[in-house]
Design a protein around this motif. Structure first.
Motif, short mmCIF file in Angstrom:
data_model
loop_
_atom_site.label_atom_id
_atom_site.label_comp_id
_atom_site.label_asym_id
_atom_site.label_seq_id
_atom_site.Cartn_x
_atom_site.Cartn_y
_atom_site.Cartn_z
N VAL A 1 11.56 -31.62 -12.88
CA VAL A 1 12.52 -32.55 -13.48
C VAL A 1 11.75 -33.71 -14.11
O VAL A 1 10.62 -34.02 -13.71
CB VAL A 1 13.54 -33.09 -12.44
CG1 VAL A 1 14.44 -31.99 -11.93
CG2 VAL A 1 12.83 -33.77 -11.31
N ARG A 2 12.37 -34.33 -15.09
CA ARG A 2 11.74 -35.45 -15.77
C ARG A 2 11.72 -36.66 -14.84
O ARG A 2 12.73 -37.01 -14.23
CB ARG A 2 12.53 -35.77 -17.04
CG ARG A 2 11.91 -36.85 -17.85
CD ARG A 2 12.72 -37.12 -19.08
NE ARG A 2 12.00 -38.07 -19.90
CZ ARG A 2 12.23 -38.25 -21.17
NH1 ARG A 2 13.17 -37.58 -21.76
NH2 ARG A 2 11.53 -39.12 -21.84
N LEU A 3 10.57 -37.31 -14.78
CA LEU A 3 10.41 -38.49 -13.93
C LEU A 3 10.66 -39.76 -14.75
O LEU A 3 10.36 -39.79 -15.95
CB LEU A 3 9.00 -38.55 -13.36
CG LEU A 3 8.53 -37.35 -12.56
CD1 LEU A 3 7.10 -37.56 -12.11
CD2 LEU A 3 9.43 -37.09 -11.38
N SER A 4 11.16 -40.77 -14.09
CA SER A 4 11.30 -42.06 -14.76
C SER A 4 9.90 -42.60 -15.03
O SER A 4 8.92 -42.21 -14.39
CB SER A 4 12.07 -43.05 -13.88
OG SER A 4 11.29 -43.39 -12.75
N GLU A 5 9.80 -43.49 -16.00
CA GLU A 5 8.49 -44.08 -16.32
C GLU A 5 7.92 -44.80 -15.11
O GLU A 5 6.71 -44.72 -14.85
CB GLU A 5 8.63 -45.05 -17.49
CG GLU A 5 8.93 -44.37 -18.80
CD GLU A 5 9.08 -45.36 -19.95
OE1 GLU A 5 8.49 -46.46 -19.88
OE2 GLU A 5 9.78 -45.02 -20.91
N LEU B 1 2.15 -33.43 -17.02
CA LEU B 1 2.90 -33.67 -18.25
C LEU B 1 3.34 -32.35 -18.86
O LEU B 1 2.63 -31.36 -18.82
CB LEU B 1 2.04 -34.43 -19.26
CG LEU B 1 1.56 -35.81 -18.84
CD1 LEU B 1 0.68 -36.41 -19.92
CD2 LEU B 1 2.73 -36.73 -18.55
N ASP B 2 4.53 -32.37 -19.42
CA ASP B 2 5.06 -31.24 -20.17
C ASP B 2 5.41 -31.78 -21.54
O ASP B 2 6.40 -32.49 -21.70
CB ASP B 2 6.29 -30.67 -19.46
CG ASP B 2 6.85 -29.46 -20.18
OD1 ASP B 2 6.11 -28.82 -20.95
OD2 ASP B 2 8.03 -29.16 -19.97
N ALA C 1 6.68 -42.19 -12.52
CA ALA C 1 5.48 -41.53 -13.02
C ALA C 1 4.27 -42.45 -12.92
O ALA C 1 3.19 -42.03 -12.50
CB ALA C 1 5.70 -41.08 -14.46
N VAL D 1 5.78 -35.49 -21.47
CA VAL D 1 6.83 -36.02 -20.60
C VAL D 1 6.42 -35.76 -19.15
O VAL D 1 6.09 -34.63 -18.79
CB VAL D 1 8.18 -35.32 -20.89
CG1 VAL D 1 9.25 -35.81 -19.94
CG2 VAL D 1 8.60 -35.55 -22.33
N PRO D 2 6.42 -36.81 -18.31
CA PRO D 2 6.05 -36.60 -16.89
C PRO D 2 7.10 -35.75 -16.18
O PRO D 2 8.28 -36.08 -16.20
CB PRO D 2 5.97 -38.01 -16.31
CG PRO D 2 6.73 -38.87 -17.25
CD PRO D 2 6.73 -38.20 -18.59
N MET D 3 6.67 -34.65 -15.58
CA MET D 3 7.57 -33.72 -14.91
C MET D 3 6.96 -33.30 -13.57
O MET D 3 5.76 -33.10 -13.48
CB MET D 3 7.77 -32.45 -15.75
CG MET D 3 8.21 -32.67 -17.17
SD MET D 3 9.96 -32.80 -17.36
CE MET D 3 10.52 -31.17 -17.01
#
Length: 107
Positions: free
Chosen positions: A43-47, A62-63, A50, A66-68
């Protein structure tokens, strides 16, 4: 007493035994898939989260920039952080303890 003749046990899985009033066989099918697959899905992490994970435990995945991470992995990392910093108080995280400010800032 004398018992009458017994009916043979019906095999519910035998072909042709489907209820004719249900031609599509809409009875629930057994669930397939891995147990817990949702917690393993990245899932995508908040800034903020992360940044915390990268700064505190040196972990970043990263994907496409985007930090995942899977939720289970985030929980494992945070649990280890709480244990290493001695912030645990049984099943509760003692946010009032020294060193817990970074976790408080995440909340």
């Amino acid at each position: 007493g004398v018992a009458g003749p017994r009916k043979p046990a019906r095999d519910a899985g035998a072909p042709g035994d489907r209820d004719e009033s249900d031609p599509e066989g809409s009875s629930p099918a057994p669930k397939k898939g891995k147990k817990g697959s949702r917690v393993q899905k990245p899932v995508r992490l908040s800034e903020e989260l992360a940044s915390f994970l990268e700064a505190e435990v040196g972990y970043a995945e990263l994907d496409n920039g985007v930090p995942m991470l899977p939720r289970a992995e985030v929980v494992r990392i945070l649990s280890r952080y709480v244990k290493d910093k001695d912030l645990g108080d049984g099943r509760r995280i003692a946010l009032e303890r020294k060193g817990a400010k970074k976790l408080v800032d995440l909340l």
